[in-house]
Enzyme design. Sequence first.
Site, mmCIF file in Angstrom:
data_model
loop_
_atom_site.group_PDB
_atom_site.id
_atom_site.type_symbol
_atom_site.label_atom_id
_atom_site.label_comp_id
_atom_site.label_asym_id
_atom_site.label_seq_id
_atom_site.Cartn_x
_atom_site.Cartn_y
_atom_site.Cartn_z
ATOM 1 N N SER A 38 0.784 -1.243 0.000
ATOM 2 C CA SER A 38 0.000 0.000 0.000
ATOM 3 C C SER A 38 0.815 1.292 0.000
ATOM 4 O O SER A 38 0.249 2.363 -0.152
ATOM 5 C CB SER A 38 -0.917 0.012 1.232
ATOM 6 O OG SER A 38 -0.141 -0.108 2.409
ATOM 7 N N GLN A 73 2.040 -11.915 5.206
ATOM 8 C CA GLN A 73 1.027 -11.083 4.561
ATOM 9 C C GLN A 73 -0.328 -11.789 4.471
ATOM 10 O O GLN A 73 -1.328 -11.157 4.191
ATOM 11 C CB GLN A 73 1.510 -10.672 3.158
ATOM 12 C CG GLN A 73 0.615 -9.710 2.408
ATOM 13 C CD GLN A 73 0.496 -8.352 3.087
ATOM 14 O OE1 GLN A 73 1.444 -7.866 3.684
ATOM 15 N NE2 GLN A 73 -0.678 -7.757 3.012
ATOM 16 N N CYS A 135 -1.025 -22.751 15.039
ATOM 17 C CA CYS A 135 -0.513 -22.325 16.345
ATOM 18 C C CYS A 135 -0.727 -23.375 17.438
ATOM 19 O O CYS A 135 0.192 -23.668 18.203
ATOM 20 C CB CYS A 135 -1.139 -20.994 16.747
ATOM 21 S SG CYS A 135 -2.868 -20.822 16.272
ATOM 22 N N SER A 165 -6.298 -13.631 19.763
ATOM 23 C CA SER A 165 -5.257 -13.270 18.789
ATOM 24 C C SER A 165 -5.227 -14.219 17.598
ATOM 25 O O SER A 165 -4.871 -13.815 16.492
ATOM 26 C CB SER A 165 -3.876 -13.252 19.460
ATOM 27 O OG SER A 165 -3.576 -14.529 19.990
ATOM 28 N N PRO A 193 -22.005 -1.592 47.102
ATOM 29 C CA PRO A 193 -21.832 -2.887 47.791
ATOM 30 C C PRO A 193 -23.158 -3.571 48.125
ATOM 31 O O PRO A 193 -23.190 -4.784 48.333
ATOM 32 C CB PRO A 193 -21.078 -2.514 49.076
ATOM 33 C CG PRO A 193 -20.510 -1.153 48.826
ATOM 34 C CD PRO A 193 -21.416 -0.474 47.849
ATOM 35 N N HIS A 275 -2.802 -19.522 23.767
ATOM 36 C CA HIS A 275 -3.650 -20.703 23.625
ATOM 37 C C HIS A 275 -3.312 -21.694 24.743
ATOM 38 O O HIS A 275 -2.134 -21.922 25.040
ATOM 39 C CB HIS A 275 -3.391 -21.404 22.288
ATOM 40 C CG HIS A 275 -3.881 -20.655 21.089
ATOM 41 N ND1 HIS A 275 -4.723 -19.574 21.161
ATOM 42 C CD2 HIS A 275 -3.651 -20.862 19.767
ATOM 43 C CE1 HIS A 275 -4.991 -19.144 19.932
ATOM 44 N NE2 HIS A 275 -4.345 -19.906 19.071
ATOM 45 N N GLN A 351 0.528 -17.586 21.362
ATOM 46 C CA GLN A 351 0.107 -17.891 19.992
ATOM 47 C C GLN A 351 0.901 -17.102 18.959
ATOM 48 O O GLN A 351 1.043 -17.534 17.818
ATOM 49 C CB GLN A 351 -1.401 -17.593 19.873
ATOM 50 C CG GLN A 351 -2.019 -17.923 18.541
ATOM 51 C CD GLN A 351 -2.067 -16.740 17.600
ATOM 52 O OE1 GLN A 351 -2.170 -15.596 18.033
ATOM 53 N NE2 GLN A 351 -1.996 -17.003 16.306
#
Length: 370
Positions: A38, A73, A135, A165, A193, A275, A351
């Site tokens: 980009s 990517q 992962c 994630s 409370p 994880h 992960q």
Amino acid sequence: MKRVGLIGWRGMVGSVLMQRMLEERDFDLIEPVFFTTSNVGGQGPEVGKDIAPLKDAYSIDELKTLDVILTCQGGDYTSEVFPKLREAGWQGYWIDAASSLRMEDDAVIVLDPVNRKVIDQALDAGTRNYIGGNCTVSLMLMALGGLFDAGLVEWMSAMTYQAASGAGAQNMRELLKQMGAAHASVADDLANPASAILDIDRKVAETLRSEAFPTEHFGAPLGGSLIPWIDKELPNGQSREEWKAQAETNKILARFKNPIPVDGICVRVGAMRCHSQALTIKLNKDVPLTDIEGLISQHNPWVKLVPNHREVSVRELTPAAVTGTLSVPVGRLRKLNMGSQYLGAFTVGDQLLWGAAEPLRRMLRILLER
């Protein structure tokens, strides 16, 4: 010095990879070339040496000049660029975080503390594609590699507790928004409370079920709840994430003729980036627990045996304790009531580190050392 192209270095996995490469001074050993989808011509990252302006990640001519490409990517990019690059005659090494090429015959899933021999044999045979694994599979093998190495695993069940994630950066943000929305709905009650907890609970449940609750990315509440399905639905009733467990475990170990059955249920929970997995292992013979502990703890420098006691487990065997570290603790190790060949275990791992970036970084180092 090898010319190494880095693509997707700004994303979540890419950013963790960059941080690790800086920590380990990997950039001292390569001529890095940074690419973008980009911002062609823009300023590259600061890595302690002069680098050229950002190059076009879709330019086959630019990519062809590289010895190694290291990409985070994503799968769409790989599917578009990789075939064109190989068709153009590029003979370099492709190291990739995406799953697109993972199960291809001419690709190796890299997890060198577990399958360094497989990697070395592939390099000697001229294999050029080295792909990061799923992962949960990578983290499970980092934890239990010693048992697989010793040939003790007859089959295994993995019940997972997977972090936000794994679904992406936007999902991590959404989890926090969900937590915030749940809290905001009862903030005044919590400050009082005298308020009744069942009233608070009812309001939270109403909030989780409301149309206004932020579920754009997960499609369901995760904060204060869980999601018992990850990835696509397969015809046999598995999720694709569950299918990966057996397929990738055996590919990593190069067990093509006599695969070890691995299955389970993959669940998304409200952890940020670690994880966890509850494992049931059927051993093919009765091995004393002390021997099992020795095999596990001596397998690699990152696995950490947590004694099966309450206090140390609660302190060390959690996402909160492990996040941001390369440590892969494994604990709750005990023989189960089903019999002396049945082993229970619980493991946690980051992960984004051993689950994603670190095996790619180490694969690059293996190439540089040859």
